[in-house]
Structures are given as C-alpha cells and as structure tokens.
Design a protein around this motif. Sequence first.
Motif, short mmCIF file in Angstrom:
data_model
loop_
_atom_site.label_atom_id
_atom_site.label_comp_id
_atom_site.label_asym_id
_atom_site.label_seq_id
_atom_site.Cartn_x
_atom_site.Cartn_y
_atom_site.Cartn_z
N THR A 4 0.78 -1.20 0.08
CA THR A 4 -0.16 -0.09 -0.05
C THR A 4 0.82 1.31 0.04
OG1 THR A 4 -0.22 -0.04 2.30
CG2 THR A 4 -1.96 -0.94 1.06
N GLN A 5 2.08 1.15 0.61
CA GLN A 5 3.03 2.45 0.61
C GLN A 5 4.41 2.02 -0.14
OE1 GLN A 5 1.96 4.94 1.80
NE2 GLN A 5 0.07 4.07 2.82
N ILE A 6 4.91 2.88 -0.83
CA ILE A 6 6.23 2.97 -1.64
C ILE A 6 6.90 4.34 -1.36
CG2 ILE A 6 7.26 2.66 -3.89
CD1 ILE A 6 5.00 1.03 -4.87
N CYS A 7 8.04 4.20 -0.94
CA CYS A 7 8.80 5.18 -0.89
C CYS A 7 10.16 5.15 -1.77
CB CYS A 7 9.56 5.27 0.70
SG CYS A 7 10.53 6.80 1.09
N GLY A 15 -0.81 2.17 -9.83
CA GLY A 15 -1.07 1.92 -8.65
C GLY A 15 -1.88 2.89 -7.93
N ILE A 16 -1.39 4.28 -8.33
CA ILE A 16 -2.02 5.58 -7.55
C ILE A 16 -3.49 5.73 -8.14
CG2 ILE A 16 -1.71 7.99 -7.75
CD1 ILE A 16 1.09 7.80 -7.99
N ASP A 17 -3.70 5.47 -9.52
CA ASP A 17 -4.92 5.68 -10.01
C ASP A 17 -5.99 4.78 -9.45
OD1 ASP A 17 -3.71 7.69 -11.33
OD2 ASP A 17 -3.78 6.69 -13.47
N ASN A 18 -5.56 3.52 -9.12
CA ASN A 18 -6.18 2.46 -8.76
C ASN A 18 -6.66 2.75 -7.10
OD1 ASN A 18 -6.24 1.60 -11.13
ND2 ASN A 18 -4.75 -0.25 -10.63
N GLY A 19 -5.98 3.53 -6.58
CA GLY A 19 -6.14 3.86 -5.14
C GLY A 19 -5.41 2.77 -4.42
N GLN A 20 -4.46 1.85 -5.00
CA GLN A 20 -3.84 0.96 -4.16
C GLN A 20 -2.49 1.44 -3.26
OE1 GLN A 20 -4.55 -2.21 -3.57
NE2 GLN A 20 -2.69 -2.51 -2.30
N TRP A 21 -1.97 2.40 -3.98
CA TRP A 21 -0.63 2.79 -3.65
C TRP A 21 -0.61 4.44 -3.15
CZ3 TRP A 21 3.24 0.64 -7.64
CH2 TRP A 21 3.11 -0.67 -7.97
N GLU A 22 0.15 4.85 -2.01
CA GLU A 22 0.53 5.88 -1.78
C GLU A 22 2.03 6.11 -1.96
OE1 GLU A 22 0.64 9.43 1.75
OE2 GLU A 22 -0.21 7.21 2.01
#
Length: 364
Positions: free
Chosen positions: A256-259, A314-321
């Motif tokens: 869910t999170q990627i830095c 990932g961002i557009d799908n709401g999966q990743w911040e």
Amino acid sequence: MNSKKLLAAVLSVTMLAGSLAACGGSSNASSAAPASSAAPAASSENAAQPAPAPADAVTFTVTADVTGARAPYVDRFAELIAEKTEGRYQADVIAAASLGNAADMAQMLQMGTLDVLMSDDMSMDGVLDGALGFAWLPGLVKDYEEADQYYNNGWIADRVAEIMEKNNLIRISSFCNGFRQVGNIKHPIKELDDLKGLKIRTPSVESVVSFYEKCGALPVMIAGSEVLSALQTGTVDGLDNAVFNYVNQGITDVITQICLVNYCYSGGCFIASPDFWSKLSAEDQAIFRECAQIASDEFTEFFRAETDKIQQEGIDNGQWEITEPSEAMQAALEPIYQSIWDEFYDKYGADIMEPIISGEYKNG
C-alpha cells in the motif's frame, strides 16, 4: 582440465544442445515483454523476411538469464547483428533461463559453451565472490541522470567491465536494472524515523542489509518467492526491490505504501564469452558492442517507462501512496552512506573506495 571442470563442460554442452533442440533456436512465447511503445515491435505476416544467411555464416548462441521482459531484447540484439553483418553472423536464440540460473550461464560463458548472455550485474556478482558489489553501494547515484552518467557509461561501468574481464566475462553494453525502493503495508515513509522497526525483506546483499540496519529497520532475508505469503502473514512489513519487479512477485495488490528512496541503483549488460570474443575481428567486435548497446538502450527505455506506468496505475487504482524522502531524511541518509562506504573499504580496496569516498568517481 581436472575432472570437475571436465564434468562441468560436458554438462554445459549437454544442456546447450538440449535447449537448442527444444526451442528451435528461438525464445518461447512466455518471455514476451509487456506491451509498450518502447518494446520491440512484433513481426507481422506481411513483414519483409530477412535474406537467406550466407553458406559460411557464423552461428553463435545467445540467451537471457531470466524469463520475462528481457527476452525480446535478446531477439532484438540477434536481429541487429544479422542486419549489420549482412548475415555473416546468425544467432541461435536459446529460450531464456532454459540453461539454468545466472551462475550456471556465467560459467558457460567462462568455459566457452555459451557465446552471449543478457544478465544483470547483481546476478553475475554471484560467481565473482562479490567483487562487483561496490557498484551498488548505497548513495552512489541519486537519479537516472546520475545513473547514466556514472554507472551505465562512466567510472562505475568501466570498473565493472574490468573486473568482469579479469574473470573471463566480456561486458559489451549497459542497461538499467533500476533503483531499489522500499514498499510496505504499514504507513507512509517520509522521515528516517518512519523506517524504524519495520521488518523489511531484503536480498542477501551485505550493503543493502547494512543500509536498513543503520536506518533502524529490521532486514529479513527470505527468498523472493516467499515475499507475498510473508506480507500476508505479517512475517515482514515490506520489501526492498525495484518497483518494476513488484508485478513478477505478485504483490501489487498487497503493498500500500512505496517510498522512492533511490538509495541503491544497479545495472545489467550483454556479456560475451572470451573464447567467442577473441575470434571476432576488431570491426566485428565494434558491431557486436553497437548492437548490444542499441538493444540495451531500448530495454532501458522500456524498463523506465514501464516502471512509471506501474506506479501511476497503482496511484490511479487507489492501491498505492507513493512518497519521497523529505529533505531532512535525505540529509540524514548521507552519513549512513558514508558509514557504509567506510565499512566496505577493506573489502573493495583503496583503488575502488578512494574515488568513491572522495567523490572523484563523478569526475572520471
């Protein structure tokens, strides 16, 4: 030749012959790259067919060390060689990964039972006793521009090529294998304190493990195939890898999170066997280098575009911040990089580490 080397040579020849018979000298369909404008175009039924090879054409073997996105660029390399040598050299393209793992194929190159391989540098390091590990020490490059300037074309690439050549591997190109990022299922990472206590799956790469330890995280070294279940069961909270590889690991719907730390970059290359390379004229060596670099550049373009696409989806799908380190975190990472460089000074020696510690490698 001692019995061990003789047995290895016989096994290599047997594997090579079997692979050629099984795949008919071409890559299998499962190795196709994902659709992208940067990927090699598929042949159409009406496309012009290449001219027949001359009767005295030299046939050489080439493959990739892993299935997936690299395989089409091995085909592209083979196509370019045939075109630029006017058919004098014809490639038998062996199905990717059909000859064993990267270490197996590196040994085949060294023994002359395989002519050309497309592989990443980290995989090759496995047969070189870690001699290439300086190239991906944390903090050497911070973005693609620096990666191209210092790793793919500059001082780092030159040193990697020198070490490979001393170990019977001829590095004839450079391509992008990406920045390692940290993904997790707990919380956003923007400050160094956000890493503390997180259980992060890392590869068994000493400098990578040291980086996470110094950041206060808890490195967990498990097989890549176990990452998905480890995330689902809470064995780990996240992982260290290039975002490009998240798809292959099947974790895009879990993370869910990627830095985008961009702390560690590594590359790859086309590699030639010294036995094969020594039989080429200087002119043909130049052609092979040119064709390998063209295919490598096209793969790099694809790799980077696909990484951007995966991240945006990932961002557009709401999966990743997706976050980036704050200025404070970036500043806090600098002494960690320096500490790791000092830690590995004796392993890689003054000739390697002095230019890194002084920053001179950026002027080479």
